[in-house]
Design an enzyme around this catalytic site. Structure first.
Site, mmCIF file in Angstrom:
data_model
loop_
_atom_site.group_PDB
_atom_site.id
_atom_site.type_symbol
_atom_site.label_atom_id
_atom_site.label_comp_id
_atom_site.label_asym_id
_atom_site.label_seq_id
_atom_site.Cartn_x
_atom_site.Cartn_y
_atom_site.Cartn_z
ATOM 1 C CG ASP A 1 -6.020 -2.154 -5.374
ATOM 2 O OD1 ASP A 1 -6.811 -2.114 -6.331
ATOM 3 O OD2 ASP A 1 -5.353 -1.160 -5.003
ATOM 4 C CD GLU A 2 -6.865 -6.678 0.903
ATOM 5 O OE1 GLU A 2 -7.563 -7.568 1.432
ATOM 6 O OE2 GLU A 2 -6.253 -5.815 1.548
#
Length: 278
Positions: free
Chosen positions: A222-223
């Site tokens: 999620d980065e």
């Protein structure tokens, strides 16, 4: 007349726009649209130009290389649909929205197939005449499951993979095979509430807005570089379930917007950030 798009990024210097447009002019090409941006923090130049005219892509690209700094990144591509394979698990809203947009020509996409680790969405995919591949993960290592998934994907040779609520985490090896080609929708306004159960996290924190984030997938969960985001207001009367329902509406809109930008070659990735020409 067929249109093409050239995307160029490099360290900034004087005269770059003149050099690029000069090459296109010398080839007798007509510029349809032009957008440029200089990131002041890194002194880096970005430019997207759509043009039409004689199809001589190889020579155009070579002439641009000769005119620009040796470190310049140059992407030259035809306008048109890109091949996409979607992956989903059980939730239908994002997948269904993209299939509907695809059917009515709202995406520059040719959706080749849907791959899932559950049978739940088969009827939805097949109602749009899209091939559906069910590959269960039960009793299988992550590596073995990804190997079988990859064999299906490679049969379609897609330009991009779209994770329309595909609820599994990929190995670094899988991601490396599709670097900058996997688009995911996360049910949170990242970087807040990454990982699992973001609406429960948001509810417990008493937030006043919730949102969704579409991003490229990297090894860092999620980065990855963010493509598009949106939010909606909530208040103390919303339960976690009501937040999740409202969030699903945001998710499908954000994913569709992000995918359209990617497929129309409007996105640069630079230092884990995106430059987006809308």
């Amino acid at each position: 007349m067929e249109q093409e798009v050239v995307l160029i990024d490099c360290p900034d210097e004087k005269g770059l726009v003149h050099k690029i447009t000069g090459v296109l002019y010398d080839h007798g090409l007509n510029i349809i649209s032009n957008q440029e941006f200089v990131d002041a923090a890194t002194d880096h130049f970005f430019m997207r130009t759509a043009f039409e005219g004689t199809d001589n892509s190889g020579q155009i690209k070579q002439d641009l290389r000769d005119a620009l700094p040796t470190s310049a990144n140059i992407r030259l591509t035809h306008k048109g649909n890109r091949k996409v394979v979607m992956m989903a698990t059980k939730e239908p809203h994002c997948m269904g929205d993209l299939l509907l947009r695809h059917k009515y020509g709202e995406l520059s996409a040719d959706i080749q197939a849907v791959i899932s680790n559950h049978e739940t969405l088969r009827s939805l995919a097949e109602s749009f005449n899209i091939p559906f591949h069910y590959i269960s993960h039960e009793g299988m290592s992550r590596e073995k499951h990804e190997q079988e998934v990859s064999e299906i994907i490679e049969g379609y040779a897609p330009d991009y993979l779209v994770l329309a609520k595909y609820m599994r985490i990929f190995t670094p090896e899988f991601i490396e095979n599709y670097t900058d080609r996997i688009v995911n929708i996360h049910h949170s306004f990242l970087p807040a509430f990454a990982g699992a159960s973001p609406y429960r996290q948001a509810f417990e924190r008493g937030v006043k807005i919730i949102g969704a984030t579409a991003h490229f997938v990297t090894e860092d969960l999620d980065e990855g570089p963010i493509i598009a985001q949106d939010t909606i207001p909530v208040n103390h009367t919303h339960t976690a379930g009501e937040m999740a329902q409202a969030g699903r509406d945001v998710e499908k809109v954000v994913l569709a917007k992000a995918l359209k930008l990617v497929l129309e070659e409007r996105v640069f990735i630079h230092n884990n950030r995106t430059i987006v020409f809308e």
